[in-house]
Design an enzyme around this catalytic site. Structure first.
Site, PDB file in Angstrom:
ATOM      1  N   GLY A 136       0.773  -1.238   0.000  1.00 38.26           N
ATOM      2  CA  GLY A 136       0.000   0.000   0.000  1.00 38.26           C
ATOM      3  C   GLY A 136       0.803   1.286   0.000  1.00 38.26           C
ATOM      4  O   GLY A 136       0.371   2.286   0.562  1.00 38.26           O
TER       5      GLY A 136
ATOM      6  N   ASN B  57       1.236   3.101  -2.617  1.00 36.87           N
ATOM      7  CA  ASN B  57       0.406   4.021  -3.417  1.00 36.87           C
ATOM      8  C   ASN B  57      -0.756   4.559  -2.598  1.00 36.87           C
ATOM      9  O   ASN B  57      -1.107   5.732  -2.700  1.00 36.87           O
ATOM     10  CB  ASN B  57      -0.086   3.336  -4.690  1.00 36.87           C
TER      11      ASN B  57
ATOM     12  N   LEU C 171      -4.826  -7.027  -6.603  1.00 37.26           N
ATOM     13  CA  LEU C 171      -4.457  -8.145  -7.462  1.00 37.26           C
ATOM     14  C   LEU C 171      -5.589  -9.147  -7.676  1.00 37.26           C
ATOM     15  O   LEU C 171      -5.350 -10.315  -7.929  1.00 37.26           O
ATOM     16  CB  LEU C 171      -3.222  -8.862  -6.890  1.00 37.26           C
TER      17      LEU C 171
ATOM     18  N   ASN D  45      -6.950   2.776 -12.230  1.00 42.57           N
ATOM     19  CA  ASN D  45      -5.910   1.806 -11.867  1.00 42.57           C
ATOM     20  C   ASN D  45      -4.533   2.413 -12.138  1.00 42.57           C
ATOM     21  O   ASN D  45      -4.371   3.228 -13.039  1.00 42.57           O
ATOM     22  CB  ASN D  45      -6.071   0.538 -12.709  1.00 42.57           C
TER      23      ASN D  45
ATOM     24  N   HIS E 105      -0.648   1.303 -13.121  1.00 40.80           N
ATOM     25  CA  HIS E 105       0.128   0.172 -13.638  1.00 40.80           C
ATOM     26  C   HIS E 105       1.596   0.593 -13.781  1.00 40.80           C
ATOM     27  O   HIS E 105       1.872   1.671 -14.324  1.00 40.80           O
ATOM     28  CB  HIS E 105      -0.432  -0.288 -14.985  1.00 40.80           C
TER      29      HIS E 105
ATOM     30  N   ASP F 237      -5.829  -3.922 -18.133  1.00 43.50           N
ATOM     31  CA  ASP F 237      -4.944  -2.788 -18.456  1.00 43.50           C
ATOM     32  C   ASP F 237      -5.314  -2.118 -19.781  1.00 43.50           C
ATOM     33  O   ASP F 237      -4.470  -1.481 -20.422  1.00 43.50           O
ATOM     34  CB  ASP F 237      -3.457  -3.221 -18.496  1.00 43.50           C
TER      35      ASP F 237
ATOM     36  N   GLU G  90       4.939   6.647  -9.613  1.00 44.40           N
ATOM     37  CA  GLU G  90       3.577   6.255  -9.253  1.00 44.40           C
ATOM     38  C   GLU G  90       3.028   7.125  -8.128  1.00 44.40           C
ATOM     39  O   GLU G  90       1.877   7.553  -8.156  1.00 44.40           O
ATOM     40  CB  GLU G  90       3.549   4.786  -8.815  1.00 44.40           C
TER      41      GLU G  90
HETATM   42  C1  GRF Z   1       2.397  -0.863  -7.788  1.00 44.78           C
HETATM   43  O1  GRF Z   1       3.554  -1.033  -8.547  1.00 44.78           O
HETATM   44  C2  GRF Z   1       1.217  -0.663  -8.691  1.00 44.78           C
HETATM   45  O2  GRF Z   1       1.529   0.007  -9.876  1.00 44.78           O
HETATM   46  C3  GRF Z   1       0.811  -2.058  -9.013  1.00 44.78           C
HETATM   47  O3  GRF Z   1       1.022  -2.771  -7.820  1.00 44.78           O
HETATM   48  C4  GRF Z   1       2.023  -2.145  -7.036  1.00 44.78           C
HETATM   49  C5  GRF Z   1       1.442  -1.863  -5.687  1.00 44.78           C
HETATM   50  O4  GRF Z   1       2.376  -1.344  -4.787  1.00 44.78           O
HETATM   51  N1  GRF Z   1      -0.513  -2.085  -9.565  1.00 44.78           N
HETATM   52  P1  GRF Z   1       1.910  -0.751  -3.393  1.00 44.78           P
HETATM   53  O5  GRF Z   1       1.083  -1.812  -2.680  1.00 44.78           O
HETATM   54  O6  GRF Z   1       1.102   0.480  -3.669  1.00 44.78           O
HETATM   55  O7  GRF Z   1       3.163  -0.446  -2.653  1.00 44.78           O
END
Ligand code: GRF
Length: 196
Positions: free
Chosen positions: A12, A14, A81, A98, A100, A141, A170
């Site tokens: 997490g 992000n 996921l 989303n 990616h 995607d 990101e």
């Molecule tokens: C990130 O690289 C995101 O782009 C992908 O999964 C990863 C998640 O990382 N979809 P986090 O859990 O946010 O650290």
């Protein structure tokens, strides 16, 4: 303020970038719910520490009901996921975002998740990678692209190093895209996203 739900499966970071942006009033929306399909996801703890309702919902087909109960306006997939059910995509058309970790349409689609994305980029020897934020459609995607940013990776030797460099992008790009959505500045026309 729009009501935002963030769906996660793992660490997490992000999600944390969204929480931080929200604290600094850069998000223009409220994160009111965090859902993980994995009970042990560290992101659930990040949410609780920030005072956000955090729930473990193992079965993705049960998520839509919770989103509707909480009157969620925008769903953010931040390292989620699980397969997003068709019903949810239809109910939230152009309202699910989303992130990616590659420049779509490179290194994306079924099987391209987590470190695998960067392993493929390394094996192919690409000099540039990056991150993409897009709306979710039924194709993995495949939805309209909101923001992309590239970075040079030709100097890196491992997938983990690439992952770290791309994550920095990101963490900037996702809050920016969410903020644009919340300000009603994203318009989808012929599968292209216009920023107005
Ligand atoms: C990130 O690289 C995101 O782009 C992908 O999964 C990863 C998640 O990382 N979809 P986090 O859990 O946010 O650290």
């Amino acid at each position: 303020m729009l009501r935002i739900a963030v769906l996660i499966s793992g660490g997490g970071t992000n999600l944390q970038s969204l929480i931080d942006a929200s604290k600094q009033q850069r998000l223009d929306g409220d994160i009111v719910l965090v859902i993980s399909n994995r009970q042990s996801a560290y992101g659930l703890q990040r949410a609780r520490e920030a005072g956000i309702q955090a729930e473990w919902i193992k079965d993705p087909t049960c998520v839509l009901k919770r989103l509707q109960e909480e009157k969620i306006d925008l769903v953010v997939l931040a390292g989620y996921l699980a397969i997003v059910p068709k019903e949810m995509i239809e109910a939230y058309q152009h309202r699910i975002i989303n992130i990616h970790p590659s420049l779509i349409p490179s290194f994306c689609g079924p099987g391209f998740y987590g470190l695998h994305v960067h392993e493929h980029a390394l094996a192919r020897g690409v000099k540039v990678s990056g991150a993409t934020v897009h709306f979710v459609s039924e194709e993995v995607d495949g939805g309209p692209i909101i923001l992309q940013e590239a970075t040079y990776i030709g100097d890196l030797e491992s997938a983990t190093e690439i992952q770290q460099r791309v994550l920095e992008i990101e963490h900037r790009l996702l809050p920016q895209a969410v903020s644009l959505f919340c300000q009603n500045r994203l318009k989808v026309e012929n599968e292209r996203v216009k920023i107005i």
